[in-house]
Write a protein that holds these residues in place. Structure first.
Motif, PDB file in Angstrom:
ATOM      1  N   PHE A  71     -15.128 -19.450  -6.509  1.00  0.00           N
ATOM      2  CA  PHE A  71     -14.403 -18.516  -7.751  1.00  0.00           C
ATOM      3  C   PHE A  71     -12.777 -19.168  -7.726  1.00  0.00           C
ATOM      4  N   PRO A  72     -12.195 -18.968  -9.088  1.00  0.00           N
ATOM      5  CA  PRO A  72     -10.786 -19.118  -9.155  1.00  0.00           C
ATOM      6  C   PRO A  72     -10.129 -18.267  -7.973  1.00  0.00           C
ATOM      7  N   THR A  73      -8.954 -18.892  -7.594  1.00  0.00           N
ATOM      8  CA  THR A  73      -8.109 -18.204  -6.702  1.00  0.00           C
ATOM      9  C   THR A  73      -7.699 -16.745  -7.221  1.00  0.00           C
ATOM     10  N   SER A  74      -7.598 -16.554  -8.644  1.00  0.00           N
ATOM     11  CA  SER A  74      -7.191 -15.360  -9.382  1.00  0.00           C
ATOM     12  C   SER A  74      -8.177 -14.355  -8.865  1.00  0.00           C
ATOM     13  N   VAL A  75      -9.654 -14.609  -9.058  1.00  0.00           N
ATOM     14  CA  VAL A  75     -10.544 -13.556  -8.435  1.00  0.00           C
ATOM     15  C   VAL A  75     -10.487 -13.218  -7.285  1.00  0.00           C
ATOM     16  N   VAL A  76     -10.239 -14.325  -6.432  1.00  0.00           N
ATOM     17  CA  VAL A  76     -10.198 -13.826  -4.883  1.00  0.00           C
ATOM     18  C   VAL A  76      -9.100 -12.891  -4.716  1.00  0.00           C
ATOM     19  N   ARG A  77      -7.784 -13.260  -5.005  1.00  0.00           N
ATOM     20  CA  ARG A  77      -6.606 -12.541  -4.933  1.00  0.00           C
ATOM     21  C   ARG A  77      -6.999 -10.973  -5.475  1.00  0.00           C
ATOM     22  N   ASN A  78      -7.484 -10.747  -6.579  1.00  0.00           N
ATOM     23  CA  ASN A  78      -7.795  -9.554  -7.165  1.00  0.00           C
ATOM     24  C   ASN A  78      -8.815  -8.809  -6.253  1.00  0.00           C
ATOM     25  N   ALA A  79      -9.876  -9.384  -5.900  1.00  0.00           N
ATOM     26  CA  ALA A  79     -10.789  -8.888  -4.882  1.00  0.00           C
ATOM     27  C   ALA A  79     -10.152  -8.490  -3.671  1.00  0.00           C
ATOM     28  N   ILE A  80      -9.243  -8.977  -2.978  1.00  0.00           N
ATOM     29  CA  ILE A  80      -8.605  -8.578  -1.996  1.00  0.00           C
ATOM     30  C   ILE A  80      -7.763  -7.217  -2.245  1.00  0.00           C
ATOM     31  N   ALA A  81      -7.126  -7.352  -3.349  1.00  0.00           N
ATOM     32  CA  ALA A  81      -6.381  -6.162  -3.851  1.00  0.00           C
ATOM     33  C   ALA A  81      -7.403  -4.976  -4.041  1.00  0.00           C
TER      34      ALA A  81
ATOM     35  N   ALA B  10       0.769  -1.291   0.048  1.00  0.00           N
ATOM     36  CA  ALA B  10       0.049   0.031  -0.035  1.00  0.00           C
ATOM     37  C   ALA B  10       0.874   1.265  -0.035  1.00  0.00           C
ATOM     38  N   ASP B  11       0.509   2.186  -0.713  1.00  0.00           N
ATOM     39  CA  ASP B  11       1.323   3.399  -0.869  1.00  0.00           C
ATOM     40  C   ASP B  11       1.015   4.175   0.418  1.00  0.00           C
ATOM     41  N   PRO B  12       2.153   4.648   0.954  1.00  0.00           N
ATOM     42  CA  PRO B  12       2.187   5.146   2.368  1.00  0.00           C
ATOM     43  C   PRO B  12       1.204   6.410   2.466  1.00  0.00           C
ATOM     44  N   ASP B  13       1.031   7.201   1.235  1.00  0.00           N
ATOM     45  CA  ASP B  13       0.110   8.262   1.132  1.00  0.00           C
ATOM     46  C   ASP B  13      -1.377   7.930   1.391  1.00  0.00           C
ATOM     47  N   GLY B  14      -1.603   6.704   0.588  1.00  0.00           N
ATOM     48  CA  GLY B  14      -2.817   6.057   0.771  1.00  0.00           C
ATOM     49  C   GLY B  14      -2.973   5.685   2.228  1.00  0.00           C
TER      50      GLY B  14
ATOM     51  N   VAL C 163      -6.664  -3.006   6.679  1.00  0.00           N
ATOM     52  CA  VAL C 163      -5.825  -2.975   5.238  1.00  0.00           C
ATOM     53  C   VAL C 163      -4.559  -3.811   5.436  1.00  0.00           C
ATOM     54  N   GLU C 164      -3.880  -3.739   6.536  1.00  0.00           N
ATOM     55  CA  GLU C 164      -2.942  -4.645   6.842  1.00  0.00           C
ATOM     56  C   GLU C 164      -3.009  -6.075   6.743  1.00  0.00           C
ATOM     57  N   SER C 165      -4.373  -6.383   7.231  1.00  0.00           N
ATOM     58  CA  SER C 165      -4.634  -7.815   7.264  1.00  0.00           C
ATOM     59  C   SER C 165      -5.000  -8.299   6.122  1.00  0.00           C
ATOM     60  N   TYR C 166      -5.624  -7.607   5.140  1.00  0.00           N
ATOM     61  CA  TYR C 166      -5.546  -8.106   3.668  1.00  0.00           C
ATOM     62  C   TYR C 166      -4.513  -8.292   3.102  1.00  0.00           C
ATOM     63  N   LEU C 167      -3.542  -7.183   3.121  1.00  0.00           N
ATOM     64  CA  LEU C 167      -2.249  -7.359   2.685  1.00  0.00           C
ATOM     65  C   LEU C 167      -1.403  -8.805   2.990  1.00  0.00           C
ATOM     66  N   ASP C 168      -1.679  -8.903   4.355  1.00  0.00           N
ATOM     67  CA  ASP C 168      -1.035 -10.150   4.842  1.00  0.00           C
ATOM     68  C   ASP C 168      -1.576 -11.574   3.896  1.00  0.00           C
ATOM     69  N   LEU C 169      -2.881 -11.397   3.683  1.00  0.00           N
ATOM     70  CA  LEU C 169      -3.361 -12.509   3.087  1.00  0.00           C
ATOM     71  C   LEU C 169      -2.680 -12.673   1.601  1.00  0.00           C
TER      72      LEU C 169
ATOM     73  N   ARG D 137       0.306 -11.338   0.857  1.00  0.00           N
ATOM     74  CA  ARG D 137       1.698 -11.497   1.073  1.00  0.00           C
ATOM     75  C   ARG D 137       2.051 -12.939   1.457  1.00  0.00           C
ATOM     76  N   THR D 138       1.151 -13.757   2.339  1.00  0.00           N
ATOM     77  CA  THR D 138       1.398 -15.140   2.763  1.00  0.00           C
ATOM     78  C   THR D 138       0.620 -15.961   1.519  1.00  0.00           C
ATOM     79  N   ASP D 139      -0.289 -15.299   0.722  1.00  0.00           N
ATOM     80  CA  ASP D 139      -0.735 -16.236  -0.305  1.00  0.00           C
ATOM     81  C   ASP D 139      -1.789 -17.375   0.413  1.00  0.00           C
ATOM     82  N   VAL D 140      -2.583 -16.741   1.450  1.00  0.00           N
ATOM     83  CA  VAL D 140      -3.541 -17.575   2.095  1.00  0.00           C
ATOM     84  C   VAL D 140      -4.931 -16.641   1.465  1.00  0.00           C
TER      85      VAL D 140
END
Length: 520
Positions: free
Chosen positions: A96-106, A32-36, A124-130, A132-135
């Protein structure tokens, strides 16, 4: 997650198809961008001040839907917010395919970075953790009426709290087990975090992006098989030249492609003064279809950078919002669904022409002279069946009536259903392309044509899986094999490599085009 040098920093601005492709495939690290993040913190401060001042905040200190007027005490807030997200883990059916879920999280992270949401930075960090760890949460695809993906996003949100299921290192397992293996902790769900995890359309937008990109690829191949069929029947290329001068910009784009891609071999000459409309008007049909698909694609990308939350933080205030209705995306997707039927009809018409014995002296059912066989007459009924299936999915659903939540929720767009029907159309068009290619190759061989360029690629695929037809035989497996190879990324990359359409290929990141600045 595979080791990669690709890094995507989310800023709150709209994403492109290339970025969605690498994120969805798990080939990118996401931050995530620091300004964001600073905007997230500022919005959170406004929301916390409103709560401290005793202001009721929908879905944070009050119930939701029909329970909007129920206020929770401070002692009850943790239990309510935890229960709210878990109560919305109600989706069912195929995931859904995992590609859809990854993009939904992003997308959830990206739209939060706009600073309009009021969630905690920790969410926000919790979503990024998913990511980052590919959970990757298991998100069953039935459970949204297209007015915030509450039953879809709820499955991701519930996993954040440690319940539900996820895929980790290729294995489906309980969320708690995946968290432990990945070394991450569940999210507490502070007030507002729970509804922020539910009341957006991120899953639908991610699925829509995947489907419209797949449609663009399928249409690129169908256009090429249409060119092959046109060559096999000796279609005049004059209408394609004419449309480059008098057609719409999209029609001219397709006409120019047809002219260029037909070069490189001795184009057969027809015998008619004027060709049937399904040959003369390929540029008009595909010009309209690609225009529609491009419009839908642009609208989807715009949605990846805007907040569709309720409530929102604006000018230091907490405001209720109606932004969770994705009608703009849905209407354009429905238009594209209708256009897919026009593309299917265009291809079906050419299949009929190939088999009816009235073009270029081709024999009926494409049975070679002197051969005793039924030929391709029966299989053309398959083309009719495919066209009918594509057409059957065009009835609009977005305006149908639905009232729930005690009358509070009486608008919906049914975007997930529109996407699901669109996906089925894409699969059908891929089969139709395989069938049209098979018929075109038979016609070419009857006349001894030696196609080159894009048509030569089509011909090679057909003859790899199906021999010239001289004896009646079972065709099912052959059609499926041709379809599968024509639908492959490898074939699309070959096709685009020799016959590009830059406005389509680059925008949708097809065949490796348009990845500059994203892939390392």
């Amino acid at each position: 997650m595979p080791q990669t040098q690709i890094h995507i920093q989310l800023t709150g601005q709209p994403l492109g198809f290339a970025e969605l492709l690498v994120i969805g495939d798990g080939r990118a690290t996401v931050s995530a961008d620091p300004d964001g993040m600073a905007r997230v913190g500022a919005a959170r401060a406004v929301l916390e001040q409103a709560i401290a001042d005793g202001m009721p905040v929908y879905g944070a200190t009050t119930g939701v839907g029909a329970m909007k007027d129920i206020a929770w005490s401070n002692d009850e807030l943790d239990q309510f917010n935890l229960g709210l997200v878990r109560a919305h883990h109600f989706g069912t059916g195929e995931p859904f395919p995992t590609s859809v879920v990854r993009n939904a999280i992003a997308l959830r992270v990206n739209t939060a970075l706009s600073g309009y949401v009021g969630c905690t930075p920790e969410l926000v960090e919790s979503y990024l953790d998913l990511l980052r760890t590919d959970v990757i949460p298991i998100v069953r695809r039935t459970g949204s009426i297209g007015c915030a993906d509450i039953g879809l996003m709820g499955q991701i949100g519930a996993v954040l709290t440690g319940v539900g299921e996820a895929v980790y290192q290729g294995r489906r397992m309980p969320a708690a087990e995946a968290f432990e293996a990945a070394g991450i902790a569940p999210q507490r769900m502070a007030p507002r975090d729970s509804l922020a995890s539910l009341s957006v359309n991120a899953v639908s937008f991610a699925a829509a992006a995947r489907t419209v990109r797949a449609a663009a690829g399928a249409l690129r191949v169908l256009l090429a098989t249409g060119l092959a069929a046109s060559g096999a029947m000796g279609a005049s290329r004059d209408p394609w030249l004419a449309v480059t001068h008098v057609g719409t910009p999209r029609e001219a784009m397709i006409g120019s492609w047809l002219l260029t891609a037909s070069q490189g071999w001795a184009w057969p000459s027809g015998t008619q003064v004027q060709d049937p409309l399904s040959l003369r008007m390929i540029a008009q049909v595909f010009g309209s279809v690609f225009e529609s698909v491009l419009s839908a694609g642009h609208k989807i990308l715009a949605a990846t950078g805007r907040s569709d939350d309720n409530p929102v933080i604006v000018d230091g205030r907490v405001l209720t919002s109606g932004g969770s209705l994705p009608l703009d995306v849905t209407v354009l997707m429905e238009s594209a669904v209708l256009c897919m039927a026009h593309a299917a009809r265009n291809s079906f018409n050419r299949c009929v022409l190939l088999g009816n014995g009235q073009r270029r002296d081709l024999p009926v059912n494409l049975v070679p002279p002197g051969v005793i066989a039924t030929g391709f007459g029966p299989v053309i009924k398959l083309a009719g069946d495919i066209f009918s299936r594509v057409l059957s999915m065009t009835n609009p659903v977005s305006a149908q009536s639905l009232v729930v939540a005690g009358g509070m929720e009486d608008e919906a767009a049914f975007l997930p259903l529109v996407i699901e029907r669109f996906e089925r159309q894409v699969r059908a068009l891929r089969r139709l392309a395989g069938l049209e290619a098979l018929l075109a190759a038979q016609a070419m061989d009857i006349h001894g044509d030696q196609p080159g360029g894009a048509v030569g690629l089509i011909y090679e695929v057909v003859r790899k899986h199906a021999a010239f037809y001289t004896v009646d035989r079972a065709l099912s497996a052959e059609v499926e094999a041709i379809e599968e190879e024509l639908a492959s990324d490898a074939f699309l990359e070959q096709l685009i490599g020799i016959s590009p359409i830059h406005a389509i290929d680059g925008f949708f990141a097809l065949g490796g085009v348009g990845m500059q600045g994203v892939e390392a």
